[in-house]
Scaffold this motif. Structure first.
Motif, PDB file in Angstrom:
ATOM      1  N   GLN A 347      -6.580  26.765   0.537  1.00  0.00           N
ATOM      2  CA  GLN A 347      -7.064  28.132   0.768  1.00  0.00           C
ATOM      3  C   GLN A 347      -6.853  28.555   2.220  1.00  0.00           C
ATOM      4  N   LEU A 348      -6.994  27.610   3.132  1.00  0.00           N
ATOM      5  CA  LEU A 348      -6.841  27.895   4.557  1.00  0.00           C
ATOM      6  C   LEU A 348      -5.379  28.033   4.974  1.00  0.00           C
ATOM      7  N   GLY A 349      -4.460  27.581   4.115  1.00  0.00           N
ATOM      8  CA  GLY A 349      -3.038  27.688   4.421  1.00  0.00           C
ATOM      9  C   GLY A 349      -2.365  26.374   4.771  1.00  0.00           C
ATOM     10  N   PHE A 350      -3.072  25.236   4.582  1.00  0.00           N
ATOM     11  CA  PHE A 350      -2.444  23.935   4.799  1.00  0.00           C
ATOM     12  C   PHE A 350      -1.369  23.689   3.740  1.00  0.00           C
ATOM     13  N   THR A 351      -0.270  23.098   4.162  1.00  0.00           N
ATOM     14  CA  THR A 351       0.776  22.693   3.224  1.00  0.00           C
ATOM     15  C   THR A 351       1.055  21.200   3.438  1.00  0.00           C
ATOM     16  N   THR A 352       1.494  20.535   2.374  1.00  0.00           N
ATOM     17  CA  THR A 352       1.744  19.093   2.451  1.00  0.00           C
ATOM     18  C   THR A 352       2.964  18.809   3.320  1.00  0.00           C
ATOM     19  N   ALA A 353       2.765  17.990   4.356  1.00  0.00           N
ATOM     20  CA  ALA A 353       3.876  17.599   5.224  1.00  0.00           C
ATOM     21  C   ALA A 353       4.466  16.264   4.790  1.00  0.00           C
ATOM     22  N   GLY A 354       3.677  15.473   4.041  1.00  0.00           N
ATOM     23  CA  GLY A 354       4.129  14.168   3.598  1.00  0.00           C
ATOM     24  C   GLY A 354       2.947  13.304   3.208  1.00  0.00           C
ATOM     25  N   VAL A 355       3.199  12.003   3.097  1.00  0.00           N
ATOM     26  CA  VAL A 355       2.114  11.072   2.800  1.00  0.00           C
ATOM     27  C   VAL A 355       2.230   9.845   3.709  1.00  0.00           C
ATOM     28  N   THR A 356       1.088   9.211   3.926  1.00  0.00           N
ATOM     29  CA  THR A 356       1.030   7.931   4.625  1.00  0.00           C
ATOM     30  C   THR A 356       0.542   6.881   3.644  1.00  0.00           C
ATOM     31  N   GLY A 357       1.284   5.789   3.524  1.00  0.00           N
ATOM     32  CA  GLY A 357       0.852   4.689   2.672  1.00  0.00           C
ATOM     33  C   GLY A 357       0.148   3.643   3.524  1.00  0.00           C
ATOM     34  N   ILE A 358      -1.028   3.192   3.076  1.00  0.00           N
ATOM     35  CA  ILE A 358      -1.781   2.146   3.773  1.00  0.00           C
ATOM     36  C   ILE A 358      -1.568   0.845   3.012  1.00  0.00           C
ATOM     37  N   TRP A 359      -1.031  -0.153   3.706  1.00  0.00           N
ATOM     38  CA  TRP A 359      -0.662  -1.434   3.099  1.00  0.00           C
ATOM     39  C   TRP A 359      -1.534  -2.546   3.669  1.00  0.00           C
ATOM     40  N   GLN A 360      -1.796  -3.537   2.850  1.00  0.00           N
ATOM     41  CA  GLN A 360      -2.715  -4.610   3.230  1.00  0.00           C
ATOM     42  C   GLN A 360      -2.102  -5.975   2.948  1.00  0.00           C
ATOM     43  N   LYS A 361      -2.450  -6.930   3.817  1.00  0.00           N
ATOM     44  CA  LYS A 361      -2.010  -8.311   3.621  1.00  0.00           C
ATOM     45  C   LYS A 361      -3.101  -9.235   4.142  1.00  0.00           C
ATOM     46  N   GLU A 362      -3.418 -10.246   3.378  1.00  0.00           N
ATOM     47  CA  GLU A 362      -4.378 -11.250   3.831  1.00  0.00           C
ATOM     48  C   GLU A 362      -3.620 -12.442   4.378  1.00  0.00           C
ATOM     49  N   LEU A 363      -3.986 -12.830   5.598  1.00  0.00           N
ATOM     50  CA  LEU A 363      -3.360 -14.010   6.201  1.00  0.00           C
ATOM     51  C   LEU A 363      -4.201 -15.237   5.877  1.00  0.00           C
ATOM     52  N   PRO A 364      -3.583 -16.409   5.776  1.00  0.00           N
ATOM     53  CA  PRO A 364      -4.394 -17.629   5.661  1.00  0.00           C
ATOM     54  C   PRO A 364      -5.244 -17.779   6.904  1.00  0.00           C
ATOM     55  N   ASP A 365      -6.394 -18.443   6.762  1.00  0.00           N
ATOM     56  CA  ASP A 365      -7.333 -18.574   7.882  1.00  0.00           C
ATOM     57  C   ASP A 365      -6.732 -19.316   9.063  1.00  0.00           C
ATOM     58  N   ARG A 366      -5.820 -20.215   8.818  1.00  0.00           N
ATOM     59  CA  ARG A 366      -5.207 -20.951   9.933  1.00  0.00           C
ATOM     60  C   ARG A 366      -3.715 -21.150   9.630  1.00  0.00           C
ATOM     61  N   ARG A 367      -2.990 -21.432  10.671  1.00  0.00           N
ATOM     62  CA  ARG A 367      -1.551 -21.665  10.505  1.00  0.00           C
ATOM     63  C   ARG A 367      -1.338 -22.924   9.694  1.00  0.00           C
ATOM     64  N   PRO A 368      -0.312 -22.938   8.829  1.00  0.00           N
ATOM     65  CA  PRO A 368      -0.026 -24.173   8.093  1.00  0.00           C
ATOM     66  C   PRO A 368       0.348 -25.302   9.042  1.00  0.00           C
ATOM     67  N   SER A 369      -0.031 -26.531   8.697  1.00  0.00           N
ATOM     68  CA  SER A 369       0.289 -27.667   9.571  1.00  0.00           C
ATOM     69  C   SER A 369       1.794 -27.948   9.505  1.00  0.00           C
ATOM     70  N   LYS A 370       2.311 -28.565  10.555  1.00  0.00           N
ATOM     71  CA  LYS A 370       3.758 -28.800  10.628  1.00  0.00           C
ATOM     72  C   LYS A 370       4.145 -30.140  10.049  1.00  0.00           C
ATOM     73  N   SER A 371       3.161 -30.912   9.573  1.00  0.00           N
ATOM     74  CA  SER A 371       3.487 -32.235   9.042  1.00  0.00           C
ATOM     75  C   SER A 371       4.103 -32.126   7.673  1.00  0.00           C
TER      76      SER A 371
END
Length: 371
Positions: A347-371
């Protein structure tokens, strides 16, 4: 094939005029060029001083890693680490110069950022991808719908392919819209009349800039917490968002003022009870007053249906124009499921300029061991 890529942490100078500010200025320019490529303008790019001011934030630590080829900065990743809530979270903004995209620079920067975040104890990573309106039509037949089930990003885009290949999952879409300023005078009069007719004199508007009047502090804290609660599910968060009270609100105002930003606010009072039941906020940047940003708009549940969102947004945009006549465009982001605000914006005159996608990733709590 590109030369060897070196990843290093960006030195943050004390001033943009300092002799050691060259890398910082180059990194900010990478961000500007990427936004020019994406949106066709630099409206969403930081000015160097704006970025420097933003880095001094007590609520969020920011670290920037850069990718250099032959001594030249060709990519950056801004790592934002919340300090008061969401302490498992890191948010990344990844920018690669157009001419170096598709050469593995982004992947190396992202892996370095993930390693940094993991070392800081952060296990949940958010990144975003940005898609202008034209690309949504171009790839309309190939859509990736997020976990929220609302909206889509174009499956054929390079950014989407990169996010998926690096292990990220699309969680949420934000619709990105713009509106030219000032608003048309006739439109303003029509919308004000429509809102006034619906609320039938039961409400009163209040305005302020930068600092909330003392009498409304507690009420604004309640409204800000409501806005936070409305937003949290979109990021898949639990109830660990920042909870506002009068003291935190004052602190947040001082941080914003120290960063040189201005805040234009319109709130609405329910006359019968003397309570604030809604508010809307527009932010004006320190270095660039032609481009402004719509922030929170919230109306308490029991007062919805009275066109108060429309009433306060029209009034606030009018006040903005009075105080900041150079403002030529206002941008806003909304969840696709927020149909009420999207309707008000149209109503105010806004038009869609595009979209932003929000992406998620869970990391392991610690780095894997090198052994």
């Amino acid at each position: 094939m590109a030369s060897e890529v070196r990843i290093e942490q960006l030195f943050i100078p004390n001033s943009i005029d300092a002799p050691d500010a060259a890398d910082f200025l180059a990194a900010v320019e990478v961000g500007r060029k990427v936004r020019m490529q994406t949106w066709g303008s630099d409206d969403l790019a930081y000015a160097p001083l704006e970025k420097l001011l933003e880095l001094d934030d007590p609520y969020e630590r920011q670290v920037i890693l850069v990718a250099k080829i032959d001594g030249e900065i060709v990519g950056t990743v801004d790592i934002a680490l919340p300090l008061t809530d969401n302490l498992d979270l890191a948010e990344f903004t990844l920018d690669i110069l157009p001419e170096y995209q598709g050469q593995g620079v982004g992947r190396q920067l992202l892996e370095a950022a993930e390693g940094f975040a993991r070392d800081e104890g952060r296990t949940m990573i958010l990144i975003d991808t940005n898609h202008p309106g034209a690309s949504l039509h171009e790839f309309a037949s190939e859509q990736l719908v997020p976990g929220s089930g609302q909206g889509f990003v174009p499956l054929g885009s390079r950014e989407v392919d990169f996010a998926r290949r690096t292990g990220y999952t699309l969680q949420h879409i934000e619709q990105f819209s713009s509106c030219a300023l000032p608003l048309d005078t006739k439109l303003v009069a029509e919308l004000e009349a429509e809102a006034e007719e619906t609320n039938n004199g039961r409400y009163r508007l209040h305005h302020w800039t930068d600092r909330c009047p003392e009498r409304w502090l507690e009420a604004v804290a309640v409204l800000e917490n409501q806005a936070g609660g409305d937003a949290l599910p979109a990021l898949g968060s639990e109830d660990d968002g920042m909870v506002f009270d009068a003291r935190i609100l004052r602190e947040a105002e001082e941080v914003t003022i120290a960063q040189g930003r201005r805040t234009v606010v319109t709130a609405v009072e329910h006359i019968a009870t003397g309570t604030l039941v809604g508010l809307t906020t527009i932010s004006v940047l320190a270095q660039r007053q032609d481009v402004v940003f719509q922030d929170d708009t919230v109306v308490l549940q029991e007062h919805r249906g009275n066109k108060l969102g429309l009433l306060i947004k029209v009034a606030n945009m009018e006040r903005l124009t009075e105080q900041f006549p150079d403002a030529r465009v206002i941008y806003t982001w909304n969840a696709p499921e927020n149909r009420y605000l999207l309707t008000v914006n149209r109503q105010l005159g806004f038009t869609t300029a595009g979209v932003t996608g929000i992406w998620q990733k869970e990391l392991p709590d610690r780095r894997p061991s090198k052994s």
